[in-house]
Design an enzyme around this catalytic site. Sequence first.
Site, short mmCIF file in Angstrom:
data_model
loop_
_atom_site.label_atom_id
_atom_site.label_comp_id
_atom_site.label_asym_id
_atom_site.label_seq_id
_atom_site.Cartn_x
_atom_site.Cartn_y
_atom_site.Cartn_z
CB SER A 119 -0.96 0.00 1.18
OG SER A 119 -0.28 0.18 2.39
CG ASN A 208 13.12 0.85 6.39
OD1 ASN A 208 12.26 0.31 5.70
ND2 ASN A 208 13.28 0.55 7.68
CG HIS A 210 10.63 0.92 12.24
ND1 HIS A 210 10.88 -0.42 12.02
CD2 HIS A 210 10.25 1.03 13.53
CE1 HIS A 210 10.67 -1.08 13.14
NE2 HIS A 210 10.29 -0.22 14.08
C1 GRF Z 1 4.43 -0.66 6.74
O1 GRF Z 1 3.73 -0.57 7.94
C2 GRF Z 1 5.87 -0.27 6.96
O2 GRF Z 1 6.07 0.61 7.99
C3 GRF Z 1 6.53 -1.57 7.30
O3 GRF Z 1 5.84 -2.53 6.52
C4 GRF Z 1 4.53 -2.08 6.27
C5 GRF Z 1 4.26 -2.23 4.81
O4 GRF Z 1 2.91 -2.10 4.49
N1 GRF Z 1 7.95 -1.49 7.10
P1 GRF Z 1 2.44 -2.04 3.00
O5 GRF Z 1 2.91 -3.31 2.33
O6 GRF Z 1 3.04 -0.84 2.37
O7 GRF Z 1 0.95 -1.96 3.04
#
Ligand code: GRF
Length: 294
Positions: A119, A208, A210
């Site tokens: 997403s 990145n 987090h």
């Molecule tokens: C996000 O919450 C990000 O912070 C973490 O992984 C998740 C990825 O979600 N590292 P998506 O695949 O972008 O929906």
Amino acid sequence: MFKRLQEKWGVSTRQFWILFIVFGLTGITTATLTRYITSWLGMDETSFWLWKLLLRVGMLLFGYQVILLSYGFLLGQWAFFWKYEKKLLFRLGFTSLAPKTTHTKPPTAIAIFASGAGSNARKIIEHLKGHVSIQVALIVCNKPGAGVLAIARTHQIPTLLIEKERFFKGDAYLAELQEHHIRFIVLAGFLWKVPDALIKAYPDKIINIHPALLPKYGGKGMYGMRVHEAVIAAGEKESGITIHYVNEHFDEGTPIFQARCPVAPGDTPEELAQKIHALEHRYFPEIVEKTVGN
Ligand code: GRF
């Protein structure tokens, strides 16, 4: 030396070698043809030097260029060589062939690495669609069937499915990244640790996100729901997101940006995850844009 030339020409490795072959074949053909013409005209060591010189210069100035364009055309590289010729003719005084200088700088290519639903990747792709100077050029994924691959297909972005062995023990897919001229890497839910080979090749160029306020709730094993469970178990009143550069230690690179949200009493990890996702979608695309654009 080859790499620098390739970057200067702005071509893929495959195209680079084809161009090289075209130059090679042109050189050989021009030399052979010059020899034939010299003997056809009956020229030898006794001939007046100026005629020989004029013939050679003529062959180099015109024959070479025509042969170059012909080989370029035959090997599917007309566009590249025609641009090259136009530059040359412009220098020789044919000003009507001035190369167009507007918008010639290619956009900065970024690769998004993701392992899951994607997403965040989708939000970034949508945010940067049609951007003048940044382009999402590649989606890198380590899970066949991951949602992010379907998103890439919808937006017609090339994908690269990677395997553990080559990622950690080989060249970390540097060849493909270079082939797509990738200048920045954005990790959007990418669960593998980034190998040193990539960190060295992209110093301060890997970003990145987090889902917590680092340095708390980061490190090995802290991903997905585990982060939100830990935040709630510790009775935190707030959580948030951290966007940071990636270094050789999990979640320890220099922070770029943080945003916060409250943790309400009784929030479940799923509810907190939703709040965090909303923050990520709101801020990640524009922080990526700013960081890459700087
Ligand atoms: C996000 O919450 C990000 O912070 C973490 O992984 C998740 C990825 O979600 N590292 P998506 O695949 O972008 O929906």
